[in-house]
Design a protein around this motif. Sequence first.
Motif: not given
Length: 261
Positions: A224-234
Amino acid sequence: MSLVPQTIRPTDAQSTVLPWIECVYRHYETLIEQFPLDPEQGIGGRLIFAGELQPESTLTDALVTAANIAGAATLVAAPNSAAQRRAMRDALADFVVNSVEEALRILKNEVRQRRAVSVTVAISAEHLIEEMQRRGVQPDVLPAINSMPTLTSSLEIFQRNGARAVQLPAHPASVFVVWQRELCCGSRMTPAETAARQIISDSLRLRWLRLAPRYLGRATQRVMGVGISAQEHSVWSEAMRNQSDSSALDRVHARGQVLQA
């Protein structure tokens, strides 16, 4: 080749399943961003004309699936028996009907009640568009205008009357992170999924996480997956480093390698 394989092996996950899930997510994200989102009903009450289903999977599948997750009503053509059978087999259609009259009866009720429904009509997209325009049926959303070159002028009529064509961003603002789904310490959520869910609070992505497995079916039994912001990705990446979680997979960039309009 079907974009939703019957079994998921490591090679399938990397080359087919994950790009498919991301493609549906990008369509879903695009739909949700165009209309006000109700926390319970999504974009219920909106009518999406998704184009024409083929015997093999195309981007039309992703739009129909995304519309189901978003809560919209979807109308799509399927001119041959192979496409009609696949619509039912792959759960792309709630109803496969033979006439536009029958399709509109179903849609009128579901749109009024703001419920998700997908109706496939056993005619060509050209014939379906002609009937929609003759009867004054105006969709809110269209497939990408260049996805059906021979019908561009007909689609543009809908567009001039207010319909919005789906246009996926060439460079999405969010990073699509994915994880394996398996039993972990008595929980069905791996640390990677837990970390992703902890940073998500908006209705758009919470709805995706809640409903996508239902409509994506076997594609999300193991991943499964989802989109996250660059800040959230960090934040997510740091959580993965701290836990040394091997269930987190690399971001998928290969959407266009397996999906064709």
